[in-house]
Write an enzyme that holds these catalytic residues in place. Structure first.
Site, PDB file in Angstrom:
ATOM      1  N   LYS A  72     -37.131 -57.133 -21.960  1.00  0.00           N
ATOM      2  CA  LYS A  72     -37.428 -55.932 -22.745  1.00  0.00           C
ATOM      3  C   LYS A  72     -38.892 -55.492 -22.611  1.00  0.00           C
ATOM      4  CE  LYS A  72     -34.665 -54.219 -24.161  1.00  0.00           C
ATOM      5  NZ  LYS A  72     -33.731 -53.375 -23.356  1.00  0.00           N
ATOM      6  N   GLY A  73     -39.470 -55.850 -21.471  1.00  0.00           N
ATOM      7  CA  GLY A  73     -40.844 -55.426 -21.229  1.00  0.00           C
ATOM      8  C   GLY A  73     -40.932 -54.181 -20.362  1.00  0.00           C
ATOM      9  N   GLY A  74     -39.794 -53.808 -19.741  1.00  0.00           N
ATOM     10  CA  GLY A  74     -39.773 -52.651 -18.855  1.00  0.00           C
ATOM     11  C   GLY A  74     -39.517 -53.042 -17.414  1.00  0.00           C
ATOM     12  N   ARG A  76     -36.704 -53.135 -15.642  1.00  0.00           N
ATOM     13  CA  ARG A  76     -35.835 -52.210 -14.910  1.00  0.00           C
ATOM     14  C   ARG A  76     -36.602 -50.956 -14.506  1.00  0.00           C
ATOM     15  NH1 ARG A  76     -32.278 -51.960 -11.309  1.00  0.00           N
ATOM     16  NH2 ARG A  76     -31.362 -53.791 -12.343  1.00  0.00           N
ATOM     17  N   GLY A 279     -34.703 -47.080 -23.734  1.00  0.00           N
ATOM     18  CA  GLY A 279     -35.395 -46.158 -24.624  1.00  0.00           C
ATOM     19  C   GLY A 279     -34.710 -45.918 -25.950  1.00  0.00           C
TER      20      GLY A 279
END
Length: 315
Positions: A72-74, A76, A279
């Site tokens: 969940k840090g980005g 992707r 998001g």
């Protein structure tokens, strides 16, 4: 046909990857080294190379770069943005080779089989966010390739906790399964529940220490996930430099989608955004509880900043 035979010969004569350990741990052979030796044997089994070579001259190869986290840090978003570069070949799915025992026992040949076909000038990239917080992974990656370039994307630890909860919450909702409120996870006996897994994953300095036992800091590039969301181009430029890629990604490759509320990608006239699962709005959390979360992460964040010689704009 000639290209195929040449590729096959090159693959056969390619030197085997020799597992090694940091000097501080090199006294005696460990069980890990023994297991690694067995894994490496599997890479040279007869006919394994045939399915990894394409008639167009491309082939599957071990990744030279891994996005190791954080969940969940980005990760992707980082992979999709990096894939805009023509010299990047990215594995589409999270492979979980180094952290899932069932996968790791399959050996490096299995790992290679999960990679995309790429050309010699391209860098193969794999991303599995769980690697960063898995204790066994740093040594296993080191044994495969001491020169690996690692990408780590981090965001405000408190925000990461909320995103972590949000993902699991929606996963349950899609399956029509009930799921407790975030307060039930964050609070235990009137105090912050520091045993909550999502909180542990945000203790970056603990996990970073484990990676630094095997890889020097100049082999780990930390991407600021919060800045990547707000203004992606400067962060991607830094990644290009770290990977020694020619500057091919431009500001024009990004555009802000007002409907979604975040940046999307533009590649050769084609526009694409991340999946709708990215998001998502975080749950509403009581201000006092958020303050407790921020206070808890203050010291761990400070230790992390000292460890990497860099500060981030976190609470």
């Amino acid at each position: 046909m000639a290209a195929f035979l040449l590729g096959a010969v090159l693959l056969i004569v390619q030197p085997q990857i020799v597992p090694s350990r940091p000097a501080v741990n090199s006294k005696a052979e460990t069980a890990s080294q023994s297991v690694q030796r067995e894994l490496l044997k599997k890479t040279s089994q007869k006919n394994d190379f045939k399915e990894n070579i394409h008639s167009n001259g491309s082939c599957r190869q071990l990744p030279q770069t891994i996005i190791i986290g954080v969940r969940k840090g980005g990760t992707r978003a980082l992979l999709e943005m990096l894939s805009l570069h023509p010299d990047i070949a990215a594995a589409e799915s999270e492979v979980h080779f180094f952290d899932w025992e069932d996968h790791y026992r399959n050996g490096l040949q299995w790992y290679i089989n999960q990679m995309p076909f790429s050309y010699p000038h391209q860098i193969t990239v794999e991303k599995t966010p769980a690697y960063f917080t898995s204790p066994k992974v740093p040594e296993r990656v080191y044994n495969m390739n001491q020169s690996m370039r690692l990408l780590l994307i981090l965001r405000d630890p408190s925000e990461r906790v909320l995103s972590d909860y949000t993902q699991v919450f929606y996963n349950h909702m899609q399956k029509h399964k009930p799921y407790p409120s975030i307060e039930q996870f964050l609070i235990k006996d009137g105090e912050l529940n520091v045993d909550y897994k999502a909180i542990n994953r945000s203790l970056y300095y603990i996990h970073m220490q484990n990676w630094l036992k095997y890889f020097p800091l100049d082999r780990i590039h930390i991407v600021d996930g919060d800045k990547l969301i707000k203004d992606p181009f400067p962060e991607i430029e830094k990644v290009e430099r770290f990977l020694k890629l020619s500057p091919q990604i431009n500001a024009s490759n990004f555009y802000f989608n007002k409907t979604k509320g975040f940046y999307c990608l533009r590649d050769s006239g084609r526009e694409r955004c991340l999946h709708e699962s990215k998001g998502r709005a975080h749950p509403q959390v009581d201000t006092r509880l958020l303050e407790k979360l921020h206070e808890y992460f203050h010291e761990p964040n400070k230790k992390f900043f000292e460890l990497v010689g860099r500060t981030f704009d976190w609470h």
